[in-house]
Write a protein that holds these residues in place. Structure first.
Motif, PDB file in Angstrom:
ATOM      1  N   ALA A 108       1.281  -1.149  -0.353  1.00 30.79           N
ATOM      2  CA  ALA A 108       0.472  -0.338   0.393  1.00 30.79           C
ATOM      3  C   ALA A 108       1.012   1.416   0.132  1.00 30.79           C
ATOM      4  O   ALA A 108       0.595   1.640  -0.774  1.00 30.79           O
ATOM      5  CB  ALA A 108      -0.222   0.076   1.544  1.00 30.79           C
ATOM      6  N   THR A 109       2.118   1.059   0.580  1.00 29.24           N
ATOM      7  CA  THR A 109       2.965   2.779   0.669  1.00 29.24           C
ATOM      8  C   THR A 109       3.194   2.578  -0.558  1.00 29.24           C
ATOM      9  O   THR A 109       3.291   3.173  -1.112  1.00 29.24           O
ATOM     10  CB  THR A 109       3.983   1.989   1.860  1.00 29.24           C
ATOM     11  N   LEU A 110       3.624   1.571  -1.044  1.00 28.55           N
ATOM     12  CA  LEU A 110       4.573   1.849  -2.628  1.00 28.55           C
ATOM     13  C   LEU A 110       3.421   2.673  -3.269  1.00 28.55           C
ATOM     14  O   LEU A 110       4.132   3.399  -4.016  1.00 28.55           O
ATOM     15  CB  LEU A 110       5.073   0.391  -2.634  1.00 28.55           C
ATOM     16  N   LEU A 111       2.536   1.709  -3.446  1.00 27.18           N
ATOM     17  CA  LEU A 111       0.906   2.948  -4.540  1.00 27.18           C
ATOM     18  C   LEU A 111       1.249   3.176  -4.002  1.00 27.18           C
ATOM     19  O   LEU A 111       1.001   4.723  -5.171  1.00 27.18           O
ATOM     20  CB  LEU A 111      -0.038   1.593  -4.578  1.00 27.18           C
ATOM     21  N   PHE A 112       0.932   4.053  -2.695  1.00 33.85           N
ATOM     22  CA  PHE A 112       0.822   5.566  -2.395  1.00 33.85           C
ATOM     23  C   PHE A 112       2.084   6.688  -2.899  1.00 33.85           C
ATOM     24  O   PHE A 112       1.754   7.977  -3.486  1.00 33.85           O
ATOM     25  CB  PHE A 112       1.077   5.805  -0.641  1.00 33.85           C
ATOM     26  N   VAL A 113       3.179   5.941  -2.770  1.00 32.72           N
ATOM     27  CA  VAL A 113       4.223   6.960  -3.650  1.00 32.72           C
ATOM     28  C   VAL A 113       3.995   6.745  -4.760  1.00 32.72           C
ATOM     29  O   VAL A 113       4.624   7.824  -5.559  1.00 32.72           O
ATOM     30  CB  VAL A 113       5.984   6.193  -2.849  1.00 32.72           C
ATOM     31  N   LEU A 114       4.019   5.983  -5.601  1.00 32.99           N
ATOM     32  CA  LEU A 114       3.757   6.051  -7.075  1.00 32.99           C
ATOM     33  C   LEU A 114       2.653   6.977  -6.909  1.00 32.99           C
ATOM     34  O   LEU A 114       3.164   7.519  -8.625  1.00 32.99           O
ATOM     35  CB  LEU A 114       3.916   4.660  -7.635  1.00 32.99           C
ATOM     36  N   ALA A 115       2.383   6.885  -6.642  1.00 32.28           N
ATOM     37  CA  ALA A 115       0.556   7.578  -6.815  1.00 32.28           C
ATOM     38  C   ALA A 115       0.769   9.034  -6.695  1.00 32.28           C
ATOM     39  O   ALA A 115       0.576  10.055  -7.846  1.00 32.28           O
ATOM     40  CB  ALA A 115      -0.524   7.144  -6.152  1.00 32.28           C
TER      41      ALA A 115
END
Length: 264
Positions: A108-115
Motif C-alpha cells: 500500500a505504501t509503494l502504491l501511495f508513493v508511486l501515485a
C-alpha cells in the motif's frame, strides 16, 4: 511465500473500498496542485524532474501534508476485522499474520508513493519537458549540492522516492505497532503523529547532536551539502535499523495481545 502474498493482496482489496481510494487520491491531487502552482511561480527554465524534486524535498509538503494523508490512508490496517481471523487460521500463527500485515502495508505504501509521483508527472505533461539534465532552476536551487556531487536529476529523484517510501513505511508501521500496544486506533494515530512531530521539532530547532537522528535528515536529500552516495548508505542503514526494531516489537506484542478485546 506465494500464499502469504496472495493473502496480502486479498487484504488490500478487503480493506480499501473504491470510495476510500478515490478520497485519498483526491487529497493527493489537491496537495499536489498547490505545490505545482507554487512551482510555476519560478520564472527560470524548469523540467519534470525539477517538479518532482521540488515536491519530494519540501519540508512542509512531505512532513505535514503527505505524511498526514498517508496515515489517514492506512487507518484501515489498524482495524481488526473478521478477515484477520481468517488470515491467522490460514497462516497458522500470529507472527505470520503480523508479517503479512506488514507486507500488505508495504504494498500500500509503494502504491501511495508511486501515485504521488505519477500525479506530479501528469500535472506537468503540457507545461514541462522530460529532460534528464539540470535546468536553470535546478542549478540555481541545488548549486551547493551539485558542487559535491556528479549526479543526474533522475538518480536524485529515485533516491528521494526510495527514502520517502522508507519514511512513510516506518511511520505506518509505527502507527500499526503502537495500535497493537495500546489497542486503540486513535491513540496509535496520535502516537505516530507525535513521533513525526518530534522529528520536525528537532529539525526546526537545529539541535546539532540530534539532527542526524531525525527522519527529516534522512528524507530530504536535496538539503544536503555533502556526498549523496555516502548519505544514501547511511540512510539505508538508519531506516533498516528502525524498521527492524519496530518489527521485533510488533511481533512480540502481536503474540501477546488478546485480539478479541481490541478497541477501535
Amino acid at each position: 511465500m506465494r500464499n502469504r502474498l496472495n493473502i496480502s493482496i486479498r487484504w488490500l482489496t478487503i480493506l480499501y473500498s473504491r470510495k476510500f481510494v478515490y478520497t485519498i487520491l483526491l487529497l493527493l491531487m489537491i496537495s499536489s496542485l498547490f505545490r505545482f502552482y507554487s512551482f510555476l511561480m519560478y520564472k527560470e527554465e524548469k523540467n519534470v524532474f525539477d517538479l518532482l524534486l521540488f515536491s519530494l524535498n519540501d519540508f512542509f509538503h512531505v512532513f505535514f501534508l503527505l505524511s498526514l494523508i498517508y496515515l489517514i490512508g492506512i487507518f484501515p490496517f489498524t482495524a481488526f476485522r473478521s478477515f484477520d481471523h481468517y488470515a491467522m487460521i490460514k497462516l497458522g500463527s500470529r507472527a505470520k499474520w503480523f508479517y503479512t500485515s506488514v507486507i500488505s502495508m508495504g504494498i500500500a505504501t509503494l502504491l501511495f508513493v508511486l501515485a504521488s509521483a505519477f500525479i506530479c508527472i501528469l500535472e506537468s505533461l503540457l507545461t514541462l519537458k522530460f529532460e534528464n539534465r539540470w535546468s536553470e532552476y535546478g542549478e540555481a536551487v541545488y548549486h551547493f549540492f551539485l558542487q559535491y556531487n556528479n549526479i543526474k536529476p533522475l538518480t536524485l529523484v529515485l533516491f528521494s522516492l526510495l527514502f520517502l517510501y522508507l519514511f512513510l513505511l516506518t511511520l505506518g508501521i509505527t502507527f500499526f505497532v503502537a495500535t497493537l500496544i495500546v489497542q486503540n486506533n486513535i491513540i496509535g494515530f496520535i502516537i505516530a503523529l507525535g513521533v513525526n512531530g518530534m522529528s520536525m521539532v528537532v529539525y526546526l530547532s537545529k539541535i546539532a547532536f540530534f539532527y542526524r537522528f531525525t527522519f527529516v535528515y534522512h528524507v530530504l536529500l536535496g538539503k544536503m551539502d555533502g556526498s549523496v552516495y555516502s548519505h544514501v548508505i547511511e540512510s539505508i542503514m538508519y531506516w533498516g535499523t528502525i524498521l527492524a526494531l519496530l518489527l521485533c516489537i510488533g511481533m512480540v506484542r502481536g503474540k501477546q495481545m488478546d485480539f478479541h478485546r481490541r478497541r477501535s
